[in-house]
Scaffold this active site. Structure first.
Site, PDB file in Angstrom:
ATOM      1  N   GLU A 134       0.900  -0.858  -0.043  1.00 45.07           N
ATOM      2  CA  GLU A 134       0.333  -0.471  -0.328  1.00 45.07           C
ATOM      3  C   GLU A 134       0.952   1.276  -0.355  1.00 45.07           C
ATOM      4  O   GLU A 134       1.365   1.564   0.682  1.00 45.07           O
ATOM      5  CB  GLU A 134      -0.684   0.072   0.909  1.00 45.07           C
ATOM      6  CG  GLU A 134      -2.090  -0.897   1.396  1.00 45.07           C
ATOM      7  CD  GLU A 134      -2.976  -0.904   2.717  1.00 45.07           C
ATOM      8  OE1 GLU A 134      -3.609  -1.622   2.873  1.00 45.07           O
ATOM      9  OE2 GLU A 134      -3.129   0.175   3.314  1.00 45.07           O
ATOM     10  N   ASP A 170      -5.365   8.823  10.363  1.00 40.13           N
ATOM     11  CA  ASP A 170      -3.470   8.072  10.162  1.00 40.13           C
ATOM     12  C   ASP A 170      -3.661   8.913  11.967  1.00 40.13           C
ATOM     13  O   ASP A 170      -3.775  10.117  12.353  1.00 40.13           O
ATOM     14  CB  ASP A 170      -3.230   8.669   9.505  1.00 40.13           C
ATOM     15  CG  ASP A 170      -3.135   7.592   8.055  1.00 40.13           C
ATOM     16  OD1 ASP A 170      -3.557   6.870   8.076  1.00 40.13           O
ATOM     17  OD2 ASP A 170      -2.940   8.590   7.040  1.00 40.13           O
TER      18      ASP A 170
END
Length: 264
Positions: free
Chosen positions: A50, A61
């Protein structure tokens, strides 16, 4: 047309093996290093990579990936330079590559132009954490002409929406192991097994578990639950250590190699 992701999971399933999926942020600390890291991680046994596209406001995140995004953006990384990076990678590898990014980045770039470039440069899948379900249906329709998988995320809190989220999916389903943002964790939800079984009721698409997997012990603990495991923040921590010690590729290779041994 099957994507490289589907072909990879089919191959692994025939061998009764699980996929090791690695996340790194594109351009962290620079584009040249990202190219080398992808190739090194493939050599160490990673099955799918990824590639995060850095964004200034990464809501999903945690601090480790936020720092990676800031390092990358500081160096001027943008979507065009990342597509160019993928073209360079495709000269050397057929490893399945997935972009993980926020929908605003796709929208601002131009959705059709973005999908065309993904097809032309060799991107196999997209993970868009903030994509609303309604927008997902529209984007899924547009992507039917491309061998690019739109990979959905489901969390323990998705509850009654799981069936709808995982319907009509290709590639794999990203199963979030615990509530919160990305980052390394000491333990996982006690009912993670129940959650994975619930997702599996609604789809035959491979299930990959992510968020919080930081070491070989976690890999061994979780590998029987899903078809693949995703490691992100722990790899970026190795990149940070490597930046200080000037040995990024060696640090990441050694760590990923240990994860690969743990998953087999």
């Amino acid at each position: 047309m099957k994507s490289r992701i589907t072909e990879k999971f089919n191959t692994l399933r025939e061998k009764n093996e699980k996929a090791l999926i690695a996340y790194i942020t594109s351009g962290d600390p620079d584009i040249h290093t990202t190219i080398n890291l992808v190739l090194k991680m493939e050599e160490a046994g990673v099955d799918i990579v990824e590639l995060g596209i850095p964004y200034s406001d990464p809501l999903a995140d945690g601090p480790v990936i936020q720092r990676a995004a800031q390092r990358s953006l500081k160096n001027g990384t943008n979507i065009d330079s990342i597509f160019h990076m993928v073209s360079k990678l495709r000269e050397k590898t057929d490893l399945p590559l997935v972009f993980m990014l926020y929908y605003n980045s796709v929208f601002r770039y131009g959705v059709e132009k973005f999908l065309e470039n993904c097809k032309d440069y060799g991107v196999d899948g997209l993970i868009i954490p903030d994509l609303p379900l309604e927008e997902k249906k529209e984007l899924n329709e547009m992507m039917k002409d491309y061998a690019i998988d739109l990979i959905p995320l489901v969390a323990p809190t998705s509850e009654d929406r799981i069936k709808e989220i995982v319907s009509d999916t290709e590639g794999f389903v990203y199963c979030i192991s615990s509530i919160g943002v990305t980052g390394m964790r000491e333990s996982f939800e006690k009912d993670l097994s129940d959650f994975i079984n619930k997702v599996r009721k609604y789809t035959d698409t491979p299930l990959a578990i992510g968020f919080g997997i930081s070491n070989e012990q976690a890999i061994k603990e979780l590998k029987e639950l899903g078809d693949g495991l995703i490691v992100g923040s722990a790899i970026i921590k190795k990149i940070e250590e490597g930046i200080k010690e000037d040995n990024i590729e060696e640090k990441v290779f050694e760590f990923v190699n240990r994860l690969h041994e743990a998953i087999h």
